[in-house]
Motif scaffolding. Structure first.
Motif, PDB file in Angstrom:
ATOM      1  N   CYS A   1     -30.303  28.085  26.125  1.00  0.00           N
ATOM      2  CA  CYS A   1     -29.865  27.489  27.384  1.00  0.00           C
ATOM      3  C   CYS A   1     -29.344  26.072  27.151  1.00  0.00           C
ATOM      4  N   ASP A   2     -28.324  25.706  27.919  1.00  0.00           N
ATOM      5  CA  ASP A   2     -27.848  24.328  27.910  1.00  0.00           C
ATOM      6  C   ASP A   2     -28.732  23.453  28.793  1.00  0.00           C
ATOM      7  N   ILE A   3     -29.152  24.017  29.916  1.00  0.00           N
ATOM      8  CA  ILE A   3     -29.972  23.288  30.889  1.00  0.00           C
ATOM      9  C   ILE A   3     -31.032  24.237  31.441  1.00  0.00           C
ATOM     10  N   ALA A   4     -32.217  23.695  31.693  1.00  0.00           N
ATOM     11  CA  ALA A   4     -33.239  24.422  32.450  1.00  0.00           C
ATOM     12  C   ALA A   4     -33.617  23.569  33.651  1.00  0.00           C
ATOM     13  N   LEU A   5     -33.640  24.174  34.820  1.00  0.00           N
ATOM     14  CA  LEU A   5     -34.134  23.486  36.013  1.00  0.00           C
ATOM     15  C   LEU A   5     -35.617  23.787  36.121  1.00  0.00           C
ATOM     16  N   ARG A   6     -36.417  22.730  36.142  1.00  0.00           N
ATOM     17  CA  ARG A   6     -37.873  22.904  36.137  1.00  0.00           C
ATOM     18  C   ARG A   6     -38.504  22.118  37.267  1.00  0.00           C
ATOM     19  N   ALA A   7     -39.369  22.787  37.990  1.00  0.00           N
ATOM     20  CA  ALA A   7     -40.148  22.150  39.035  1.00  0.00           C
ATOM     21  C   ALA A   7     -41.535  21.904  38.474  1.00  0.00           C
ATOM     22  N   SER A   8     -41.866  20.635  38.263  1.00  0.00           N
ATOM     23  CA  SER A   8     -43.141  20.343  37.613  1.00  0.00           C
ATOM     24  C   SER A   8     -43.505  18.889  37.806  1.00  0.00           C
ATOM     25  N   SER A   9     -44.812  18.635  37.949  1.00  0.00           N
ATOM     26  CA  SER A   9     -45.285  17.249  38.004  1.00  0.00           C
ATOM     27  C   SER A   9     -45.336  16.630  36.624  1.00  0.00           C
ATOM     28  N   THR A  10     -45.406  17.477  35.583  1.00  0.00           N
ATOM     29  CA  THR A  10     -45.416  16.987  34.200  1.00  0.00           C
ATOM     30  C   THR A  10     -44.510  17.861  33.363  1.00  0.00           C
TER      31      THR A  10
END
Length: 294
Positions: free
Chosen positions: A135-144
């Motif tokens: 992947c070129d980019i990963a969208l991540r929802a995370s506090s850390t």
């Protein structure tokens, strides 16, 4: 004078921990690579590498020198890329890992703006290894963010909410406290929330723990949403996935005083220096869409 090219050769050896792999990457002979590193050590009057017949490692001086060489290489590559990209139009394929189809509208707008770009989208809520998944980019929802070797840009925040459908709520009665949720069926996103305990966090940072067993466990937020819309229970879901349903009354938010957790969403990527124009364009575009995630 020490050559910048020689410094970049050393940086490649340090990165690969191998003369052979560095030579392969650089397209020059292994003997030439070894000669360049030896010449550098002589010029600096410092040993940069520990060498044995089986292994190669950096000395303390070598580690420090590598960081400086890498920094110089990154700056040079970035300068070249920016200069080359001045009159170029973003084009080509971007491989992106995203946790939700709810971002399709945002990505569609990006494609309309840059029609020569193509997207290869991996929809997954699990941790996405950028190297293994290419992947070129990963969208991540995370506090850390768990991998310190990656670069990350904060795109905005979304709100984690407890919700259920009005049809389902009509069958279970009033929900006024966290304990009332024990009477309700829980649709669990197993990767995020597990299968034994719910944890709620209000906007003051106070937490409430509730032992509960899920009616259904799934591994994607999209599946959680569908089960909730099918009147099978309550769930914790991100605000960007259910804006429309909340506005239309298809979902109702429960107990905001108990759970009102703001979670950042990031664009994560491997390298700054070698980032193609199309990837930079997408990151810059997403940064302008901060309000779309809330």
């Amino acid at each position: 004078m020490i050559s910048l090219d020689d410094m970049m050769v050393f940086a490649k050896v340090a990165e690969k921990q191998s003369f052979t792999q560095a030579a392969d990457d650089l397209g020059i002979g292994k003997a030439r690579v070894s000669q360049i590193v030896s010449k550098l050590e002589q010029a600096l009057n410092t040993r940069l590498l520990h060498r044995t017949t089986r292994s190669l490692s950096l000395t303390d001086a070598g580690a420090h020198y590598y960081e400086k060489c890498k920094m110089i290489g990154d700056i040079a590559t970035q300068a070249n890329a920016e200069t080359q990209d001045v009159n170029q139009v973003p084009s080509g394929t971007i491989r992106i890992s995203t946790p939700s189809t709810a971002l399709v509208d945002i990505l569609s707008e990006f494609l309309h703006r840059y029609p020569e770009v193509r997207l290869d989208i991996i929809e997954s809520d699990s941790y996405s290894n950028l190297i293994e998944s290419r992947c070129d980019i990963a969208l991540r929802a995370s506090s850390t963010l768990e991998d310190s070797s990656l670069y990350a840009v904060k795109l905005g925040y979304f709100c984690d909410m407890i919700c259920a459908s009005p049809t389902y709520l009509a069958t279970v009665g009033t929900v006024d406290t966290a304990d009332d949720l024990l009477r309700l069926d829980w649709i669990s996103h197993h990767i995020v929330h597990g299968d034994k305990q719910l944890t709620f966090t209000n906007n003051q940072g106070q937490t409430t723990h509730l032992a509960h067993t899920p009616k259904v466990q799934v591994r994607t937020a999209a599946s959680v949403k569908e089960f909730v819309l099918n009147d099978l229970g309550f769930a914790i879901m991100p605000s960007f996935m259910m804006k429309e349903e909340l506005a239309q009354g298809k979902l109702i938010r429960l107990l905001p005083e108990i759970h009102d957790l703001q979670i950042p969403i990031y664009a994560v990527y491997q390298e700054k220096a070698f980032m193609p124009l199309r990837v930079r364009a997408l990151i810059d575009f997403l940064k302008q869409k901060e309000n779309a995630f809330g």
